[in-house]
Design a protein around this motif. Structure first.
Motif, mmCIF file in Angstrom:
data_model
loop_
_atom_site.group_PDB
_atom_site.id
_atom_site.type_symbol
_atom_site.label_atom_id
_atom_site.label_comp_id
_atom_site.label_asym_id
_atom_site.label_seq_id
_atom_site.Cartn_x
_atom_site.Cartn_y
_atom_site.Cartn_z
ATOM 1 N N PHE A 30 73.438 12.697 56.789
ATOM 2 C CA PHE A 30 72.229 13.504 56.906
ATOM 3 C C PHE A 30 72.545 14.954 57.265
ATOM 4 O O PHE A 30 72.158 15.435 58.332
ATOM 5 C CB PHE A 30 71.288 12.880 57.941
ATOM 6 C CG PHE A 30 70.991 11.442 57.664
ATOM 7 C CD1 PHE A 30 70.147 11.093 56.621
ATOM 8 C CD2 PHE A 30 71.573 10.434 58.419
ATOM 9 C CE1 PHE A 30 69.892 9.756 56.344
ATOM 10 C CE2 PHE A 30 71.317 9.108 58.150
ATOM 11 C CZ PHE A 30 70.478 8.764 57.103
ATOM 12 N N PRO A 31 73.254 15.681 56.379
ATOM 13 C CA PRO A 31 73.550 17.086 56.673
ATOM 14 C C PRO A 31 72.254 17.889 56.779
ATOM 15 O O PRO A 31 71.305 17.654 56.030
ATOM 16 C CB PRO A 31 74.395 17.538 55.480
ATOM 17 C CG PRO A 31 74.107 16.572 54.394
ATOM 18 C CD PRO A 31 73.721 15.287 55.055
ATOM 19 N N GLY A 32 72.244 18.813 57.715
ATOM 20 C CA GLY A 32 71.036 19.592 57.955
ATOM 21 C C GLY A 32 69.922 18.736 58.520
ATOM 22 O O GLY A 32 68.762 19.128 58.495
ATOM 23 N N TRP A 33 70.268 17.560 59.011
ATOM 24 C CA TRP A 33 69.338 16.587 59.590
ATOM 25 C C TRP A 33 68.216 16.227 58.614
ATOM 26 O O TRP A 33 67.070 16.044 59.008
ATOM 27 C CB TRP A 33 68.777 17.107 60.916
ATOM 28 C CG TRP A 33 69.855 17.414 61.886
ATOM 29 C CD1 TRP A 33 70.304 18.651 62.249
ATOM 30 C CD2 TRP A 33 70.663 16.477 62.601
ATOM 31 N NE1 TRP A 33 71.340 18.543 63.132
ATOM 32 C CE2 TRP A 33 71.589 17.208 63.373
ATOM 33 C CE3 TRP A 33 70.713 15.098 62.665
ATOM 34 C CZ2 TRP A 33 72.526 16.615 64.192
ATOM 35 C CZ3 TRP A 33 71.654 14.492 63.475
ATOM 36 C CH2 TRP A 33 72.546 15.262 64.232
ATOM 37 N N SER A 34 68.573 16.130 57.335
ATOM 38 C CA SER A 34 67.595 15.820 56.303
ATOM 39 C C SER A 34 68.096 14.674 55.429
ATOM 40 O O SER A 34 69.285 14.574 55.140
ATOM 41 C CB SER A 34 67.353 17.061 55.433
ATOM 42 O OG SER A 34 66.522 16.751 54.338
ATOM 43 N N ALA A 38 71.124 13.116 50.918
ATOM 44 C CA ALA A 38 71.627 11.769 50.649
ATOM 45 C C ALA A 38 70.892 11.166 49.454
ATOM 46 O O ALA A 38 71.510 10.516 48.607
ATOM 47 C CB ALA A 38 71.465 10.888 51.879
ATOM 48 N N LYS A 39 69.585 11.395 49.371
ATOM 49 C CA LYS A 39 68.799 10.883 48.244
ATOM 50 C C LYS A 39 69.241 11.509 46.932
ATOM 51 O O LYS A 39 69.295 10.836 45.905
ATOM 52 C CB LYS A 39 67.307 11.140 48.477
ATOM 53 C CG LYS A 39 66.707 10.149 49.449
ATOM 54 C CD LYS A 39 65.294 10.414 49.911
ATOM 55 C CE LYS A 39 64.271 10.877 48.967
ATOM 56 N NZ LYS A 39 62.940 11.025 49.551
ATOM 57 N N ASP A 40 69.583 12.792 46.965
ATOM 58 C CA ASP A 40 69.995 13.503 45.751
ATOM 59 C C ASP A 40 71.484 13.312 45.435
ATOM 60 O O ASP A 40 71.952 13.758 44.396
ATOM 61 C CB ASP A 40 69.704 15.005 45.894
ATOM 62 C CG ASP A 40 68.214 15.304 46.007
ATOM 63 O OD1 ASP A 40 67.402 14.432 45.625
ATOM 64 O OD2 ASP A 40 67.858 16.402 46.480
#
Length: 190
Positions: A30-34, A38-40
């Motif tokens: 979860f880089p950038g806490w997003s 990961a989905k992309d």
């Protein structure tokens, strides 16, 4: 110190290290806490190898549990258990080594990030390390602060797996002594 007591100490130290490894690997997704990256599929390649989850986590946690049981009271003179602890500790060494190598590659290659409009690993094939040139880190525009994020977590994995490697190797030696000499023969508190 008797070999059973030493085994319990080593196992007790491996538990939090395995937890830290798993946690670091999960956070790396979860880089950038997003969750959007990961989905992309816009993740650093070494994150997908799951060195902290598989190597430093599961492959160290299983030996830690067995080593702890081998060193527990009631297993006095348990030469067979100490012999098996050598094999389990070897599994822990392999897992810690895997985590160490993946973390090292993650640090050396750098993060997968957006540079202008293109997703790439901009620091991978440079002659000098990006770790020595903090001014290069702004090359990555997305995810925000991804270089600091990856450096911090991969460094933590590197240190954690290094300590796991030392502890599991120590248990292999301790298990050898326990196999040859037995664990403690005293019935008192260990």
């Amino acid at each position: 110190m008797c070999t059973g007591k030493c085994a319990r100490f080593i196992a007790g130290a491996l538990y939090p290290l395995a937890f830290i490894s798993v946690l670091c690997n999960i956070i790396l997704f979860f880089p950038g806490w997003s969750v959007k990256y990961a989905k992309d599929g816009n993740l650093t390649e070494e994150v997908k190898y799951m060195g902290g989850l598989i190597g430093g986590g599961l492959m160290v946690l299983a030996p830690a549990l067995f080593i702890h049981l081998t060193g527990s009271q009631g297993c006095c003179g348990n030469r067979c258990g100490m012999f098996l602890s050598i094999a389990f500790a070897a599994l822990g060494v392999a897992g810690a080594l895997y985590s160490f190598v993946v973390a090292m590659l993650g640090l050396v290659n750098g993060p997968y990030c957006k540079v202008l409009l293109i997703w790439s690993t901009p620091f991978k094939d440079r002659s000098e390390s990006y770790l020595n040139h903090r001014n290069w880190w702004s090359t990555c525009t997305e995810p925000e602060n991804v270089v600091e994020f990856n450096v911090g977590l991969f460094s933590t994995l590197l240190v954690t797996s290094g300590v796991q490697l030392i502890l599991c190797a120590s248990q292999m030696i301790n298990g050898l002594f326990g196999c040859l000499c037995g664990t403690c023969n005293q019935k008192g508190p260990l």
